[in-house]
Motif scaffolding. Structure first.
Motif, PDB file in Angstrom:
ATOM      1  N   ASP A 173      -8.755   3.464   2.702  1.00  0.00           N
ATOM      2  CA  ASP A 173      -8.820   2.013   2.518  1.00  0.00           C
ATOM      3  C   ASP A 173      -7.469   1.369   2.830  1.00  0.00           C
ATOM      4  O   ASP A 173      -7.405   0.297   3.447  1.00  0.00           O
ATOM      5  N   ALA A 174      -6.389   2.016   2.374  1.00  0.00           N
ATOM      6  CA  ALA A 174      -5.049   1.470   2.614  1.00  0.00           C
ATOM      7  C   ALA A 174      -4.726   1.479   4.098  1.00  0.00           C
ATOM      8  O   ALA A 174      -4.182   0.512   4.648  1.00  0.00           O
ATOM      9  N   GLN A 175      -5.049   2.602   4.767  1.00  0.00           N
ATOM     10  CA  GLN A 175      -4.797   2.702   6.196  1.00  0.00           C
ATOM     11  C   GLN A 175      -5.611   1.652   6.958  1.00  0.00           C
ATOM     12  O   GLN A 175      -5.133   1.025   7.907  1.00  0.00           O
ATOM     13  N   LEU A 189      -1.511   7.980   2.441  1.00  0.00           N
ATOM     14  CA  LEU A 189      -2.258   6.743   2.243  1.00  0.00           C
ATOM     15  C   LEU A 189      -3.751   7.021   2.211  1.00  0.00           C
ATOM     16  O   LEU A 189      -4.255   7.876   2.937  1.00  0.00           O
ATOM     17  N   VAL A 211       0.810  -1.216   0.000  1.00  0.00           N
ATOM     18  CA  VAL A 211       0.000   0.000   0.000  1.00  0.00           C
ATOM     19  C   VAL A 211       0.845   1.269   0.000  1.00  0.00           C
ATOM     20  O   VAL A 211       0.376   2.343  -0.383  1.00  0.00           O
ATOM     21  N   LYS A 212       2.097   1.143   0.425  1.00  0.00           N
ATOM     22  CA  LYS A 212       2.980   2.313   0.399  1.00  0.00           C
ATOM     23  C   LYS A 212       3.732   2.430  -0.920  1.00  0.00           C
ATOM     24  O   LYS A 212       4.576   3.307  -1.086  1.00  0.00           O
ATOM     25  N   GLU A 256      -6.583  -1.220   5.807  1.00  0.00           N
ATOM     26  CA  GLU A 256      -5.996  -2.538   5.544  1.00  0.00           C
ATOM     27  C   GLU A 256      -4.793  -2.787   6.445  1.00  0.00           C
ATOM     28  O   GLU A 256      -4.597  -3.887   6.963  1.00  0.00           O
TER      29      GLU A 256
END
Length: 321
Positions: free
Chosen positions: A242-244, A239, A217-218, A246
């Motif tokens: 949604d990424a955070q 981010l 995600v990063k 996850e």
């Protein structure tokens, strides 16, 4: 067409199952090659618990490698002894009873080689000594021509009976050690410590998943032959939600698995069962040696008495010359 759609759905489902595993495998490979910058570290207390569990496992393996011999009856049986089926057919006690009713050398020999009434006799060192002693005693009895009994033959017969009792005490010791020590230590090794090992694997799996999610995600990429990963996005505030989310989900799973593993490892380390089993081992050994001491202590004065009588008889014989 329906068949194609079904196949496509199966492949998609399989891909969903493989993807997490593939991500963890890739993350593990990157770490092994030194191409992962952000490896989640385990708490020092957790690492200390792992070391202690590993030490406990090594102790169980080392001790069991030796003490498992108590499960093998002939562990002290001399390899150079050549005993026949007839030698192992009857107990020494049975042979002594049969010999006492024999009226001729032929009957005595038949008593020594009488067919077995049960399973073959134990192959322990003490039982072997007992069988050798009763055979030696009978050899002397058959060649004795003087008045009374041959004192050495009589002593060997009594020694045979005593050694058989010592051998039976050793078998009783072994049975106790098998049930009270070996069973317990094998359970600890193959069940309790195994549970701890599985819990630790779950922690490692959750950690690899967490770090793989972070890397993905990063925007961290990895290529074969590269010396370090390339990060396209560096700041957490960049981010997406949604990424955070996850990452937080993976972190929660990692924390959960770690806490569960800590509980399992502490339970393995804190249980008094291994020490209790060791106490049972020592108790069984003490009981055996105590019994052997009692048997031989009863025998020793009898043998001493036979020796004194023989010496007195010999001295008396010299006085008449």
């Amino acid at each position: 067409m329906d068949m194609f759609k079904g196949l496509q759905k199966s492949v998609t489902s399989l891909g969903g199952q493989i993807t997490p595993f593939a991500s963890r495998t890739l993350q593990y490979t990157k770490e092994q090659l030194g191409q992962s910058e952000d490896k989640t570290q385990l708490p020092p207390d957790y690492i200390d618990l792992e070391k202690r569990v590993d030490a406990l496992k090594a102790v169980h393996q080392k001790m069991l490698a030796v003490t498992n011999q108590y499960s093998h009856e002939p562990y002290d049986y001399p390899p150079n002894i050549k005993e026949t089926f007839q030698d192992l057919g009857r107990t020494v006690s049975e042979k002594v009873t049969l010999l006492s009713s024999a009226t001729s050398p032929a009957e005595a020999q038949a008593a020594l080689t009488a067919p077995p009434t049960a399973k073959p006799q134990p192959k322990t060192f003490s039982h072997a000594i007992a069988r050798a002693s009763i055979s030696a005693s009978q050899t002397l009895h058959q060649q004795h021509t003087g008045a009374g009994e041959d004192p050495l033959a009589t002593a060997l017969e009594k020694y045979a009976l005593a050694q058989e009792r010592v051998g039976e005490a050793r078998l009783a010791q072994d049975a106790q050690i098998q049930s009270r020590f070996l069973a317990g230590w094998n359970t600890t090794l193959n069940t309790n410590i195994l549970f701890a090992t599985r819990a630790r694997k779950s922690v490692e799996k959750a950690r690899l998943t967490l770090d793989a999610v972070k890397a993905r995600v990063k925007g961290t990429t990895w290529k074969l032959g590269a010396t370090s990963p390339r990060t396209e996005i560096h700041d957490d505030h960049e981010l997406s939600n949604d990424a955070q989310e996850e990452i937080e989900k993976a972190e929660d799973e990692f924390v959960t698995q770690t806490e569960e593993a800590v509980g399992v490892m502490k339970n393995v380390l804190d249980t008094p069962e291994p020490l209790r089993n060791l106490a049972e081992l020592i108790a069984a050994q003490m009981e055996y040696h105590k019994k052997a001491h009692e048997i031989l202590s009863e025998l020793a004065p009898i043998i001493d008495g036979l020796q004194v009588e023989q010496e007195a008889s010999r001295a008396s014989g010299f006085s008449f010359q």
